[in-house]
Design a protein around this motif. Structure first.
Motif, PDB file in Angstrom:
ATOM      1  N   CYS A  44     -22.341 -35.033 -51.179  1.00 23.95           N
ATOM      2  CA  CYS A  44     -22.163 -35.360 -51.411  1.00 23.95           C
ATOM      3  C   CYS A  44     -20.428 -36.194 -51.848  1.00 23.95           C
ATOM      4  CB  CYS A  44     -20.764 -34.089 -52.741  1.00 23.95           C
ATOM      5  SG  CYS A  44     -19.539 -34.514 -54.103  1.00 23.95           S
ATOM      6  N   HIS A  46     -17.543 -36.683 -52.628  1.00 24.06           N
ATOM      7  CA  HIS A  46     -16.451 -35.751 -53.259  1.00 24.06           C
ATOM      8  C   HIS A  46     -15.902 -35.216 -52.410  1.00 24.06           C
ATOM      9  CE1 HIS A  46     -13.573 -33.367 -55.796  1.00 24.06           C
ATOM     10  NE2 HIS A  46     -13.215 -34.098 -55.512  1.00 24.06           N
ATOM     11  N   VAL A  49     -20.400 -31.475 -49.300  1.00 24.58           N
ATOM     12  CA  VAL A  49     -20.872 -30.459 -49.977  1.00 24.58           C
ATOM     13  C   VAL A  49     -22.316 -31.348 -50.631  1.00 24.58           C
ATOM     14  CG1 VAL A  49     -21.479 -29.423 -52.207  1.00 24.58           C
ATOM     15  CG2 VAL A  49     -19.341 -29.068 -51.364  1.00 24.58           C
ATOM     16  N   CYS A  63     -23.507 -31.560 -58.596  1.00 21.33           N
ATOM     17  CA  CYS A  63     -23.020 -31.400 -57.294  1.00 21.33           C
ATOM     18  C   CYS A  63     -22.079 -29.502 -57.531  1.00 21.33           C
ATOM     19  CB  CYS A  63     -21.718 -31.729 -56.997  1.00 21.33           C
ATOM     20  SG  CYS A  63     -20.324 -31.220 -55.592  1.00 21.33           S
ATOM     21  N   HIS A  66     -17.919 -29.043 -57.872  1.00 20.83           N
ATOM     22  CA  HIS A  66     -17.177 -29.378 -58.956  1.00 20.83           C
ATOM     23  C   HIS A  66     -17.806 -30.514 -60.315  1.00 20.83           C
ATOM     24  CE1 HIS A  66     -14.992 -29.589 -55.307  1.00 20.83           C
ATOM     25  NE2 HIS A  66     -13.899 -29.175 -55.812  1.00 20.83           N
ATOM     26  N   GLY A  67     -18.669 -30.193 -60.267  1.00 21.98           N
ATOM     27  CA  GLY A  67     -19.500 -30.949 -61.159  1.00 21.98           C
ATOM     28  C   GLY A  67     -19.957 -32.177 -61.251  1.00 21.98           C
ATOM     29  N   SER A  68     -19.770 -32.876 -60.535  1.00 22.28           N
ATOM     30  CA  SER A  68     -20.311 -34.386 -60.780  1.00 22.28           C
ATOM     31  C   SER A  68     -21.764 -34.361 -60.285  1.00 22.28           C
ATOM     32  CB  SER A  68     -20.248 -34.943 -59.149  1.00 22.28           C
ATOM     33  OG  SER A  68     -18.712 -35.850 -59.407  1.00 22.28           O
ATOM     34  N   PRO A  81     -15.663 -35.311 -60.743  1.00 23.19           N
ATOM     35  CA  PRO A  81     -14.471 -36.514 -59.551  1.00 23.19           C
ATOM     36  C   PRO A  81     -15.178 -37.658 -58.953  1.00 23.19           C
ATOM     37  CG  PRO A  81     -14.644 -34.793 -58.991  1.00 23.19           C
ATOM     38  CD  PRO A  81     -15.371 -34.256 -59.912  1.00 23.19           C
TER      39      PRO A  81
HETATM   40  S1  FES Z   1     -18.130 -31.477 -54.250  1.00 18.72           S
HETATM   41 FE1  FES Z   1     -19.018 -32.086 -54.768  1.00 18.72          FE
HETATM   42  S2  FES Z   1     -17.768 -33.041 -57.044  1.00 18.72           S
HETATM   43 FE2  FES Z   1     -16.474 -32.326 -55.365  1.00 18.72          FE
END
Ligand code: FES
Length: 109
Positions: A44, A46, A49, A63, A66-68, A81
């Motif tokens: 990810c 962000h 992950v 993901c 945090h849902g992206s 995010p």
């Molecule tokens: S680590 Fe993937 S959306 Fe935050």
């Protein structure tokens, strides 16, 4: 490195991402509900992950952290995010072999 065998086609379960590592590059391989095989960067943008631990819906993977959601076709981050795209790799199917070249990313709009 040229295209290498990532996994067997028969190993892929629809909508269940499979993480493979080719030449130290982590890649998330997905057989979507339309029957298409996709390969995108597994990490990810962000956080650190693994997208292979996320959830597939249509041609996106979400993901879990945090849902992206990321497009399996373009790699684009579809909602915050995360905002930077993940790379998209060219997938070749040869019989039951799924071949991916981790050094070649698809040019996507
Ligand atoms: S680590 Fe993937 S959306 Fe935050």
């Amino acid at each position: 490195m040229s295209a290498a065998r990532a996994c067997a086609l028969s190993e892929l379960v629809q909508d269940q991402p499979l993480k493979v590592v080719l030449d130290d590059v982590p890649i998330c391989v997905v057989l979507d509900s339309a029957g298409d095989v996709h390969a995108i960067g597994d990490t990810c943008t962000h956080g650190e992950v693994s997208l292979s631990e996320g959830f597939v819906e249509d041609d996106t993977v979400e993901c879990w952290a945090h849902g992206s959601r990321f497009s399996l076709r373009t790699g684009a981050a579809l909602n915050l995010p995360a905002y930077e795209p993940v790379p998209v790799y060219v997938v070749q199917i040869d019989g039951d072999d799924v071949l991916i070249d981790p050094a070649v990313t698809k040019a996507v709009a």
